[in-house]
Design a protein around this motif. Sequence first.
Motif, PDB file in Angstrom:
ATOM      1  N   SER A  90       0.842  -1.207   0.000  1.00 41.28           N
ATOM      2  CA  SER A  90       0.000   0.000   0.000  1.00 41.28           C
ATOM      3  C   SER A  90       0.868   1.245   0.000  1.00 41.28           C
ATOM      4  O   SER A  90       0.416   2.324  -0.381  1.00 41.28           O
ATOM      5  N   ASP A  91       2.146   1.107   0.364  1.00 39.35           N
ATOM      6  CA  ASP A  91       3.074   2.240   0.223  1.00 39.35           C
ATOM      7  C   ASP A  91       3.043   2.795  -1.205  1.00 39.35           C
ATOM      8  O   ASP A  91       3.120   3.999  -1.407  1.00 39.35           O
ATOM      9  N   GLU A  92       2.969   1.875  -2.175  1.00 42.61           N
ATOM     10  CA  GLU A  92       2.979   2.357  -3.555  1.00 42.61           C
ATOM     11  C   GLU A  92       1.690   3.111  -3.877  1.00 42.61           C
ATOM     12  O   GLU A  92       1.707   4.104  -4.615  1.00 42.61           O
ATOM     13  N   GLY A 114       0.528  10.033  12.713  1.00 40.15           N
ATOM     14  CA  GLY A 114       0.175   9.295  11.492  1.00 40.15           C
ATOM     15  C   GLY A 114       1.369   8.518  10.959  1.00 40.15           C
ATOM     16  O   GLY A 114       2.525   8.786  11.308  1.00 40.15           O
ATOM     17  N   PHE A 115       1.102   7.581  10.076  1.00 42.93           N
ATOM     18  CA  PHE A 115       2.117   6.699   9.508  1.00 42.93           C
ATOM     19  C   PHE A 115       3.198   7.505   8.770  1.00 42.93           C
ATOM     20  O   PHE A 115       2.898   8.450   8.031  1.00 42.93           O
ATOM     21  N   ALA A 116       4.463   7.069   8.970  1.00 40.94           N
ATOM     22  CA  ALA A 116       5.617   7.853   8.496  1.00 40.94           C
ATOM     23  C   ALA A 116       5.685   8.041   6.980  1.00 40.94           C
ATOM     24  O   ALA A 116       6.324   8.982   6.498  1.00 40.94           O
ATOM     25  N   MET A 117       5.032   7.154   6.223  1.00 42.45           N
ATOM     26  CA  MET A 117       5.137   7.304   4.766  1.00 42.45           C
ATOM     27  C   MET A 117       4.309   8.472   4.231  1.00 42.45           C
ATOM     28  O   MET A 117       4.527   8.895   3.091  1.00 42.45           O
ATOM     29  N   TYR A 118       3.367   9.002   5.019  1.00 46.71           N
ATOM     30  CA  TYR A 118       2.557  10.116   4.496  1.00 46.71           C
ATOM     31  C   TYR A 118       3.442  11.342   4.229  1.00 46.71           C
ATOM     32  O   TYR A 118       3.434  11.877   3.119  1.00 46.71           O
ATOM     33  N   PRO A 119       4.219  11.810   5.222  1.00 50.54           N
ATOM     34  CA  PRO A 119       5.076  12.955   4.913  1.00 50.54           C
ATOM     35  C   PRO A 119       6.158  12.641   3.888  1.00 50.54           C
ATOM     36  O   PRO A 119       6.495  13.504   3.058  1.00 50.54           O
ATOM     37  N   LEU A 157      -5.800   9.415   6.859  1.00 52.16           N
ATOM     38  CA  LEU A 157      -6.206   8.935   8.185  1.00 52.16           C
ATOM     39  C   LEU A 157      -6.121   7.407   8.181  1.00 52.16           C
ATOM     40  O   LEU A 157      -6.820   6.748   7.415  1.00 52.16           O
ATOM     41  N   ALA A 158      -5.252   6.863   9.020  1.00 48.97           N
ATOM     42  CA  ALA A 158      -5.230   5.406   9.177  1.00 48.97           C
ATOM     43  C   ALA A 158      -6.187   5.069  10.313  1.00 48.97           C
ATOM     44  O   ALA A 158      -6.078   5.618  11.407  1.00 48.97           O
ATOM     45  N   ASN A 159      -7.139   4.173  10.041  1.00 53.87           N
ATOM     46  CA  ASN A 159      -8.153   3.835  11.041  1.00 53.87           C
ATOM     47  C   ASN A 159      -8.429   2.340  10.999  1.00 53.87           C
ATOM     48  O   ASN A 159      -9.115   1.878  10.092  1.00 53.87           O
ATOM     49  N   ASN A 161      -5.008   3.156  13.529  1.00 58.60           N
ATOM     50  CA  ASN A 161      -3.766   3.850  13.174  1.00 58.60           C
ATOM     51  C   ASN A 161      -2.518   3.100  13.632  1.00 58.60           C
ATOM     52  O   ASN A 161      -2.507   2.448  14.664  1.00 58.60           O
ATOM     53  N   ASN A 162      -1.464   3.256  12.862  1.00 58.56           N
ATOM     54  CA  ASN A 162      -0.120   2.857  13.247  1.00 58.56           C
ATOM     55  C   ASN A 162       0.666   4.159  13.404  1.00 58.56           C
ATOM     56  O   ASN A 162       0.651   4.963  12.484  1.00 58.56           O
ATOM     57  N   PRO A 163       1.359   4.415  14.492  1.00 58.79           N
ATOM     58  CA  PRO A 163       1.772   3.492  15.549  1.00 58.79           C
ATOM     59  C   PRO A 163       0.942   3.532  16.829  1.00 58.79           C
ATOM     60  O   PRO A 163       1.384   2.939  17.820  1.00 58.79           O
ATOM     61  N   GLY A 190      -6.465   1.476   5.559  1.00 57.08           N
ATOM     62  CA  GLY A 190      -7.006   0.332   6.306  1.00 57.08           C
ATOM     63  C   GLY A 190      -6.017  -0.817   6.413  1.00 57.08           C
ATOM     64  O   GLY A 190      -6.410  -1.983   6.345  1.00 57.08           O
ATOM     65  N   ALA A 191      -4.750  -0.488   6.635  1.00 60.81           N
ATOM     66  CA  ALA A 191      -3.719  -1.544   6.688  1.00 60.81           C
ATOM     67  C   ALA A 191      -4.053  -2.610   7.734  1.00 60.81           C
ATOM     68  O   ALA A 191      -3.701  -3.776   7.570  1.00 60.81           O
ATOM     69  N   TYR A 192      -4.766  -2.198   8.796  1.00 58.70           N
ATOM     70  CA  TYR A 192      -5.059  -3.129   9.894  1.00 58.70           C
ATOM     71  C   TYR A 192      -6.539  -3.498   9.972  1.00 58.70           C
ATOM     72  O   TYR A 192      -6.977  -4.103  10.959  1.00 58.70           O
ATOM     73  N   ALA A 193      -7.299  -3.147   8.941  1.00 59.00           N
ATOM     74  CA  ALA A 193      -8.760  -3.328   8.987  1.00 59.00           C
ATOM     75  C   ALA A 193      -9.165  -4.770   9.247  1.00 59.00           C
ATOM     76  O   ALA A 193     -10.120  -5.042   9.985  1.00 59.00           O
TER      77      ALA A 193
HETATM   78  C1  LIG Z   1      -0.830   2.400   8.544  1.00 57.52           C
HETATM   79  C2  LIG Z   1       0.024   1.754   7.502  1.00 57.52           C
HETATM   80  N1  LIG Z   1      -0.204   2.040   6.230  1.00 57.52           N
HETATM   81  C3  LIG Z   1       0.526   1.491   5.249  1.00 57.52           C
HETATM   82  C4  LIG Z   1       1.553   0.608   5.515  1.00 57.52           C
HETATM   83  C5  LIG Z   1       2.356   0.089   4.375  1.00 57.52           C
HETATM   84  O1  LIG Z   1       2.253  -1.254   4.211  1.00 57.52           O
HETATM   85  P1  LIG Z   1       2.656  -1.985   2.881  1.00 57.52           P
HETATM   86  O2  LIG Z   1       3.386  -1.029   1.985  1.00 57.52           O
HETATM   87  O3  LIG Z   1       3.498  -3.125   3.313  1.00 57.52           O
HETATM   88  O4  LIG Z   1       1.367  -2.411   2.258  1.00 57.52           O
HETATM   89  C6  LIG Z   1       1.838   0.270   6.832  1.00 57.52           C
HETATM   90  C7  LIG Z   1       2.958  -0.622   7.166  1.00 57.52           C
HETATM   91  O5  LIG Z   1       3.406  -0.765   8.258  1.00 57.52           O
HETATM   92  C8  LIG Z   1       1.047   0.865   7.853  1.00 57.52           C
HETATM   93  O6  LIG Z   1       1.283   0.585   9.150  1.00 57.52           O
END
Ligand SMILES: Cc1ncc(COP(=O)(O)O)c(C=O)c1O
Length: 364
Positions: A90-92, A114-119, A157-159, A161-163, A190-193
Amino acid sequence: MSHDTIIPQPGILNITPYVAGKSAAKGGNRVTKLSSNENPLGPSPLAKAAYIEAAGALEVYPSSDHTNLRAAIAEVHGVKAERIICGAGSDEIISFLCNTYAGPGDEVLYSEFGFAMYPISAMTAGATPVKAAETNLHADVDALLAACTERTKLVFLANPNNPTGTMIPEAEVTRLAEGIPAQALLVLDGAYAEFIEGFKGHAALVDARDNVVMTRTFSKIYGLGGARVGWGYGPAHVIDALNRVRGPFNVSAAALAAAEAAVQDTKYTAHCRAENAKWRAWLAEALTAIGLPSSESFTNFIVPHFPSAEAAAEADAYLQTRGLVVRALNGYGMPEYLRITIGDEIACRAVASTLTEFMKGARA
Ligand SMILES: Cc1ncc(COP(=O)(O)O)c(C=O)c1O
């Protein structure tokens, strides 16, 4: 070699690189990795078999339109296949969204923890990341709405959320979707849905609105982090735009085959969900009993609160002496917490007994 003439785009060198969860412990102990929210049970045996079988045709390019995987996802998750886009994790998809909708002068909004990949993805696209404060480690819809401007193009919004592991109610998510400015798209991660029984990751909100997209992954409950598969679900106009940015063969044949088998093995997914819920409750209770409380987690990790940042750092080091590798959260601005993936029974018991020794005064 001089870097005076070959220069990255403005802002690229301001990006703080993503730090992946550690997979080694100091002193070279045998390691139990609890730092990246991976599935301790691994993927479905059917997914492994499909991956191995794909090795028989590695000379052939993979499907470009991911028809089979999209059909399998649509059937299992009750969504429309033509509104799905698949990515290398989902990073991509997050990166497609930023590259498609945000650029220099635009803002990408997300909540404080929020998850570090957003910024990172926002800055890669030349856009400006903007944080909105959270309340008690929960996303705050009022703060997010107050932080919107005429430049806001994406709201992540991750829901859950990580972390933080926390979640906000559907009604709050709907209020956010209704309240953001007309030029902004809401991305519900929804990475954790799948860890929540019956939860569809707000897919109905995506179906009902023109300004909401959902991202999902095969890296968590499906145990395929190493294969790199994720997907997005959104309105037709968004999926059409994202597909223009997507490379034609962005997901490998073996990864597609494994993901298709994984999503179809709903019995195995239910087993993983039940094991996670059981050991998450057990570990949260065990840690609370020794003075390490955590917010209710809706994910496959818990985030105990230590008496101080120093105590959290010392506990991290102490866990490592036992080969237990967890995630320090200094980079997220949460130095008093550690994020601990729910491992198998042996791992959960080892974490609890090691932290009990630690809280009784043992030090690394
Ligand atoms: C909230 C959230 N989104 C996205 C990802 C990205 O996951 P991936 O690129 O492996 O699908 C993670 C991975 O830890 C995550 O915690």
